[in-house]
Design a protein around this motif. Structure first.
Motif, PDB file in Angstrom:
ATOM      1  N   MET A   1       4.218   9.347  16.162  1.00 53.02           N
ATOM      2  CA  MET A   1       3.683  10.500  15.485  1.00 53.02           C
ATOM      3  C   MET A   1       2.888  10.027  14.267  1.00 53.02           C
ATOM      4  SD  MET A   1       5.823  13.714  14.131  1.00 53.02           S
ATOM      5  CE  MET A   1       5.021  14.981  13.225  1.00 53.02           C
ATOM      6  N   ALA A   2       1.721  10.587  14.097  1.00 50.75           N
ATOM      7  CA  ALA A   2       0.845  10.165  13.006  1.00 50.75           C
ATOM      8  C   ALA A   2       1.252  10.823  11.693  1.00 50.75           C
ATOM      9  CB  ALA A   2      -0.592  10.533  13.342  1.00 50.75           C
ATOM     10  N   LEU A   3       1.030  10.090  10.619  1.00 48.85           N
ATOM     11  CA  LEU A   3       1.282  10.637   9.289  1.00 48.85           C
ATOM     12  C   LEU A   3       0.181  11.619   8.911  1.00 48.85           C
ATOM     13  CD1 LEU A   3       2.199   7.505   7.146  1.00 48.85           C
ATOM     14  CD2 LEU A   3       3.722   9.239   7.987  1.00 48.85           C
ATOM     15  N   ASN A   4       0.530  12.577   8.111  1.00 49.17           N
ATOM     16  CA  ASN A   4      -0.451  13.494   7.575  1.00 49.17           C
ATOM     17  C   ASN A   4      -1.340  12.719   6.600  1.00 49.17           C
ATOM     18  OD1 ASN A   4      -1.860  15.662   6.567  1.00 49.17           O
ATOM     19  ND2 ASN A   4      -0.063  16.790   5.876  1.00 49.17           N
ATOM     20  N   LYS A   5      -2.642  12.832   6.752  1.00 52.09           N
ATOM     21  CA  LYS A   5      -3.549  12.093   5.868  1.00 52.09           C
ATOM     22  C   LYS A   5      -3.513  12.644   4.451  1.00 52.09           C
ATOM     23  CE  LYS A   5      -6.714  10.602   9.431  1.00 52.09           C
ATOM     24  NZ  LYS A   5      -8.076  10.618   9.920  1.00 52.09           N
ATOM     25  N   LYS A   6      -3.287  13.937   4.321  1.00 48.41           N
ATOM     26  CA  LYS A   6      -3.243  14.545   2.997  1.00 48.41           C
ATOM     27  C   LYS A   6      -1.993  14.052   2.261  1.00 48.41           C
ATOM     28  CE  LYS A   6      -3.523  18.948   0.625  1.00 48.41           C
ATOM     29  NZ  LYS A   6      -3.644  20.405   0.783  1.00 48.41           N
ATOM     30  N   GLY A   7      -2.195  13.515   1.092  1.00 52.88           N
ATOM     31  CA  GLY A   7      -1.080  13.022   0.294  1.00 52.88           C
ATOM     32  C   GLY A   7      -0.679  11.595   0.596  1.00 52.88           C
ATOM     33  N   SER A   8      -1.360  10.962   1.547  1.00 52.99           N
ATOM     34  CA  SER A   8      -1.010   9.579   1.857  1.00 52.99           C
ATOM     35  C   SER A   8      -1.901   8.639   1.055  1.00 52.99           C
ATOM     36  CB  SER A   8      -1.152   9.305   3.354  1.00 52.99           C
ATOM     37  OG  SER A   8      -2.490   9.403   3.760  1.00 52.99           O
ATOM     38  N   ARG A   9      -1.441   7.419   0.925  1.00 48.42           N
ATOM     39  CA  ARG A   9      -2.190   6.385   0.206  1.00 48.42           C
ATOM     40  C   ARG A   9      -2.442   5.223   1.146  1.00 48.42           C
ATOM     41  NH1 ARG A   9       0.256   5.196  -5.568  1.00 48.42           N
ATOM     42  NH2 ARG A   9      -1.765   4.193  -5.696  1.00 48.42           N
ATOM     43  N   ARG A  10      -3.472   4.460   0.858  1.00 45.88           N
ATOM     44  CA  ARG A  10      -3.812   3.310   1.694  1.00 45.88           C
ATOM     45  C   ARG A  10      -3.517   2.010   0.969  1.00 45.88           C
ATOM     46  NH1 ARG A  10      -7.869   3.716   6.057  1.00 45.88           N
ATOM     47  NH2 ARG A  10      -7.915   5.896   6.647  1.00 45.88           N
ATOM     48  N   VAL A  11      -3.174   1.008   1.760  1.00 49.41           N
ATOM     49  CA  VAL A  11      -2.965  -0.338   1.240  1.00 49.41           C
ATOM     50  C   VAL A  11      -3.415  -1.300   2.348  1.00 49.41           C
ATOM     51  CG1 VAL A  11      -0.546  -0.508   2.005  1.00 49.41           C
ATOM     52  CG2 VAL A  11      -1.322  -1.856   0.082  1.00 49.41           C
ATOM     53  N   ALA A  12      -4.049  -2.400   1.961  1.00 53.86           N
ATOM     54  CA  ALA A  12      -4.519  -3.397   2.922  1.00 53.86           C
ATOM     55  C   ALA A  12      -3.703  -4.674   2.772  1.00 53.86           C
ATOM     56  CB  ALA A  12      -5.987  -3.692   2.712  1.00 53.86           C
ATOM     57  N   ILE A  13      -3.283  -5.204   3.911  1.00 56.83           N
ATOM     58  CA  ILE A  13      -2.516  -6.445   3.934  1.00 56.83           C
ATOM     59  C   ILE A  13      -3.072  -7.321   5.046  1.00 56.83           C
ATOM     60  CG2 ILE A  13      -0.231  -7.480   4.237  1.00 56.83           C
ATOM     61  CD1 ILE A  13       0.929  -4.737   3.494  1.00 56.83           C
ATOM     62  N   ASP A  14      -3.511  -8.505   4.690  1.00 60.02           N
ATOM     63  CA  ASP A  14      -4.034  -9.463   5.662  1.00 60.02           C
ATOM     64  C   ASP A  14      -5.114  -8.847   6.548  1.00 60.02           C
ATOM     65  OD1 ASP A  14      -2.173 -11.294   4.651  1.00 60.02           O
ATOM     66  OD2 ASP A  14      -0.641 -10.638   6.079  1.00 60.02           O
ATOM     67  N   GLY A  15      -5.973  -8.028   5.959  1.00 61.61           N
ATOM     68  CA  GLY A  15      -7.084  -7.438   6.702  1.00 61.61           C
ATOM     69  C   GLY A  15      -6.740  -6.203   7.519  1.00 61.61           C
ATOM     70  N   ILE A  16      -5.501  -5.756   7.467  1.00 57.26           N
ATOM     71  CA  ILE A  16      -5.081  -4.558   8.210  1.00 57.26           C
ATOM     72  C   ILE A  16      -4.808  -3.452   7.202  1.00 57.26           C
ATOM     73  CG2 ILE A  16      -3.361  -3.560   9.761  1.00 57.26           C
ATOM     74  CD1 ILE A  16      -2.828  -6.414  10.764  1.00 57.26           C
ATOM     75  N   GLU A  17      -5.386  -2.283   7.444  1.00 59.61           N
ATOM     76  CA  GLU A  17      -5.148  -1.141   6.556  1.00 59.61           C
ATOM     77  C   GLU A  17      -3.955  -0.339   7.048  1.00 59.61           C
ATOM     78  OE1 GLU A  17      -7.613   1.302   4.610  1.00 59.61           O
ATOM     79  OE2 GLU A  17      -9.215  -0.119   4.285  1.00 59.61           O
ATOM     80  N   TYR A  18      -3.116   0.049   6.097  1.00 63.33           N
ATOM     81  CA  TYR A  18      -1.955   0.886   6.370  1.00 63.33           C
ATOM     82  C   TYR A  18      -2.047   2.147   5.523  1.00 63.33           C
ATOM     83  CZ  TYR A  18       0.011  -3.365   8.365  1.00 63.33           C
ATOM     84  OH  TYR A  18       0.218  -4.489   9.121  1.00 63.33           O
ATOM     85  N   ARG A  19      -1.422   3.189   6.001  1.00 62.04           N
ATOM     86  CA  ARG A  19      -1.320   4.434   5.249  1.00 62.04           C
ATOM     87  C   ARG A  19       0.172   4.675   5.019  1.00 62.04           C
ATOM     88  NH1 ARG A  19      -5.135   7.470   7.265  1.00 62.04           N
ATOM     89  NH2 ARG A  19      -4.279   7.425   9.342  1.00 62.04           N
ATOM     90  N   TRP A  20       0.543   5.031   3.784  1.00 62.07           N
ATOM     91  CA  TRP A  20       1.951   5.296   3.479  1.00 62.07           C
ATOM     92  C   TRP A  20       2.060   6.603   2.724  1.00 62.07           C
ATOM     93  CZ3 TRP A  20       3.911   5.001  -1.670  1.00 62.07           C
ATOM     94  CH2 TRP A  20       3.022   4.484  -2.609  1.00 62.07           C
ATOM     95  N   ARG A  21       3.227   7.216   2.864  1.00 60.32           N
ATOM     96  CA  ARG A  21       3.428   8.532   2.269  1.00 60.32           C
ATOM     97  C   ARG A  21       4.890   8.754   1.925  1.00 60.32           C
ATOM     98  NH1 ARG A  21       4.187  14.026   3.571  1.00 60.32           N
ATOM     99  NH2 ARG A  21       2.700  15.370   2.525  1.00 60.32           N
TER     100      ARG A  21
END
Length: 111
Positions: A1-21
């Protein structure tokens, strides 16, 4: 299940972008400080959602209802939890049940 984009933050690690909430409002159990804060992480790239990471911290939710002081979850904490989950076998591109990473051993529930 995908995270809601609203209210999430992004972080990049080793060239891969992640979204966390972090859930904006605490659950009832988190609001009363009976259970610790949790947050979710997913890979932000790719056309299809993969496996989410559910991280359980050892601290209370910042918006708890009983006034327990807690520190913020900073992007550095999220980066460390993602790296630890990857070391323990989490593959964010694989479809499946959420990967659980529990670091709440030092959490003391309030009564």
């Amino acid at each position: 299940m995908a995270l809601n984009k609203k209210g999430s933050r992004r972080v990049a690690i080793d060239g891969i972008e992640y979204r966390w909430r972090i859930r904006r409002k605490p659950s009832c159990m988190q609001g009363l400080c009976w259970t610790p804060l949790t947050y979710a992480v997913e890979a932000a790239t790719g056309s299809q959602p993969g496996t989410n990471l559910t991280f359980t911290s050892g601290q209370a939710h910042p918006s708890n209802w009983v006034g327990v002081e807690t520190g913020p979850i900073r992007p550095a904490h999220v980066v460390a939890s993602i790296r630890e989950a990857r070391d323990h076998g989490w593959d964010p591109t694989r479809v499946g049940s959420p990967f659980q990473l529990d670091r709440s051993a030092g959490f003391i529930a309030q009564s």
